[in-house]
Design a protein around this motif. Structure first.
Motif, PDB file in Angstrom:
ATOM      1  N   PRO A 133      37.449  30.124  46.066  1.00 47.72           N
ATOM      2  CA  PRO A 133      37.580  31.066  47.179  1.00 47.72           C
ATOM      3  C   PRO A 133      38.302  30.481  48.389  1.00 47.72           C
ATOM      4  N   THR A 143      41.488  31.948  47.102  1.00 46.41           N
ATOM      5  CA  THR A 143      41.542  33.391  46.814  1.00 46.41           C
ATOM      6  C   THR A 143      40.785  34.254  47.819  1.00 46.41           C
ATOM      7  N   THR A 171      37.670  34.832  47.876  1.00 40.52           N
ATOM      8  CA  THR A 171      36.574  35.536  47.207  1.00 40.52           C
ATOM      9  C   THR A 171      35.254  34.773  47.370  1.00 40.52           C
ATOM     10  N   CYS A 175      31.397  33.825  47.917  1.00 39.08           N
ATOM     11  CA  CYS A 175      30.145  34.424  47.457  1.00 39.08           C
ATOM     12  C   CYS A 175      29.094  34.475  48.552  1.00 39.08           C
ATOM     13  N   LYS A 186      43.634  36.935  52.385  1.00 36.45           N
ATOM     14  CA  LYS A 186      42.878  38.170  52.585  1.00 36.45           C
ATOM     15  C   LYS A 186      43.502  39.258  51.725  1.00 36.45           C
ATOM     16  N   ARG A 237      42.097  43.980  46.954  1.00 39.11           N
ATOM     17  CA  ARG A 237      41.667  43.978  45.564  1.00 39.11           C
ATOM     18  C   ARG A 237      42.083  42.675  44.889  1.00 39.11           C
ATOM     19  N   VAL A 238      41.248  42.228  43.954  1.00 36.46           N
ATOM     20  CA  VAL A 238      41.551  41.043  43.150  1.00 36.46           C
ATOM     21  C   VAL A 238      41.484  41.444  41.683  1.00 36.46           C
ATOM     22  N   TYR A 246      33.557  38.713  41.679  1.00 36.50           N
ATOM     23  CA  TYR A 246      34.232  38.896  42.965  1.00 36.50           C
ATOM     24  C   TYR A 246      35.631  39.480  42.791  1.00 36.50           C
ATOM     25  N   SER A 247      35.957  39.861  41.554  1.00 38.35           N
ATOM     26  CA  SER A 247      37.210  40.576  41.328  1.00 38.35           C
ATOM     27  C   SER A 247      36.931  42.073  41.335  1.00 38.35           C
ATOM     28  N   SER A 248      37.982  42.852  41.460  1.00 33.77           N
ATOM     29  CA  SER A 248      37.853  44.307  41.498  1.00 33.77           C
ATOM     30  C   SER A 248      38.002  44.918  40.115  1.00 33.77           C
TER      31      SER A 248
END
Length: 427
Positions: free
Chosen positions: A283, A286, A288, A290, A299, A302-303, A321-323
């Motif tokens: 993260p 990325t 992302t 937690c 920033k 969507r991932v 943590y991905s979309s």
């Protein structure tokens, strides 16, 4: 051509932009692998280290679960030094609850990194059994690996790197390797139970108690550059760890890679896995995270995660943590490998399963389609191979002028549409 289900039809008209390749330029201080044995031997030949390794001593050397550059070689060098001094080294997996929280699973992780008994030239003693060695300053029981606790000495082999869930003077490094790595399932649970909000407090608190109550001799941590290469190796005596680890962490921060654009609509990550980051995708790269106790990275709205690495053996922690992801990823999931780590660290978000689409194209389309307040005819998309290797990435056409004017970016191709096969997967 397969018949697409109704869900795919909901996003099928979402056009995807042209993408171009970019080389990101980072500083590259590095140590060549052939230099490592001489460096470690020279560091440990200093009297304050060499004098601690005596003939006949049984010495535990820690090895963790991260994909550390040259980890098999550095571990072998530590074992070789001990043998040269007449000691009897053995390797201890120091990885908390990783490997499915089993002795066999932890040994397999080490072997996957090339740390085998044949290569390092000494036994690997893998066990989840722990032993109480004392209490910390708040009176909490402190446990570490039983075999390490009963050895005549312990050498901490590790890497120092920013953590993915909290900030403090001691993050991923020597203190954490002792506290959570050597603590096995029990030690990891005790430390994580207080939550990542208190991790910056408990990692050094338990670490100091281990230094005082366990036969820690010294640590030999490494730092990596932006290309996942060893760029620094140091030796730190047990009584120096408290003072010397924080400055080393700041060096590690300075050497990390990054995505050289601050924001995007959709971040595409080709592969995630434990070999890239304890969180599957780092993260710090990325964005992302937690927990709310750390920040940084790009920033994005969507991932999109397209695949898992072979080395992660179905452990898709971080996927939550991905979309959106692909059916390919879903079919590879090994929940037995994912869940123990999440339960132990008390953070469950990383093992949730996002929306699943049949193909790479559909997973990317659904991410663009569900973004808010963007230009969907010209979305800002960043594509990376993984969170560890960021020299070569892809950007959508909307970034072309920005990349052209960035002295740390070299444009390597003209914008072209992504090459999907007839099933919608990237070539």
């Amino acid at each position: 051509m397969r018949e697409r289900p109704f869900i795919a039809e909901l996003v099928s008209d979402q056009k995807l932009p042209k993408m171009f390749k970019v080389k990101q330029v980072f500083p590259r201080p590095r140590i060549e692998p052939e230099e490592i044995p001489g460096i470690i031997d020279s560091l440990l030949s200093e009297e304050k280290f060499a004098s601690k390794v005596k003939p006949g001593m049984r010495i535990a050397i820690t090895a963790g679960s991260r994909g550390i550059a040259n980890v098999a070689l550095t571990t072998k060098c530590l074992a070789d030094f001990c043998k040269k001094r007449g000691a009897h080294p053995f390797i201890v997996p120091a990885m908390g609850s990783h490997g499915g929280a089993t002795a066999e699973g932890q040994r397999e992780i080490l072997e996957g990194y090339g740390i085998t008994e044949e290569y390092v030239g000494c036994p690997i003693i893998s066990s989840m059994e722990v032993k109480k060695i004392g209490v910390n300053e708040e009176g909490m029981d402190v446990y570490i690996d039983k075999n390490a606790a009963e050895a005549d000495g312990i050498i901490i082999g590790c890497r120092i790197k920013p953590h993915t869930a909290f900030r403090g003077p001691y993050e991923s490094g020597i203190m954490k390797m002792m506290t959570i790595g050597l603590g096995k399932q029990h030690g990891a649970e005790v430390c994580h139970e207080a939550g990542f909000k208190n991790m910056a407090k408990y990692v050094p608190m338990f670490g100091k108690a281990i230094i005082e109550n366990a036969p820690i001799l010294f640590a030999v941590p490494t730092i990596e550059n932006a290309f996942d290469e060893t760029c620094k190796i140091v030796a730190v005596n047990a009584d120096e760890i408290v003072e010397k680890e924080p400055p080393l962490l700041q060096e590690a921060f300075a050497n990390m890679p990054k995505i050289l654009v601050d924001e995007c609509d959709v971040l595409i990550v080709d592969k995630i896995g434990k070999n890239f980051s304890g969180d599957g995708m780092d993260p710090n790269i990325t964005g992302t995270f937690c927990t709310p106790y750390a920040s940084g990275g790009i920033k994005s709205q969507r991932v999109c995660v397209l695949d898992l690495s072979d080395e992660t053996h179905g452990n898709a922690i971080g996927l939550g943590y991905s979309s959106a992801t692909t059916k390919r990823v879903f079919d590879k999931l090994d929940l037995a490998a994912m869940y123990p780590n999440a339960i132990t660290c008390t953070v469950l978000g990383g093992v949730r399963i996002p929306i699943i689409m049949e193909s790479d194209k559909e997973a990317i389309q659904v991410c663009v389609r569900t973004c808010n307040e963007i230009d969907k005819s010209n979305p800002r998309i960043v594509r990376i191979p993984n969170s560890l290797h960021l020299e070569h990435i892809m950007l959508s056409e909307s970034y072309y002028e920005e990349a052209k004017n960035n002295p740390n970016m070299v444009i390597e191709s003209e914008p072209e549409y992504l090459p999907f096969d007839e099933d919608g997967n990237l070539w």
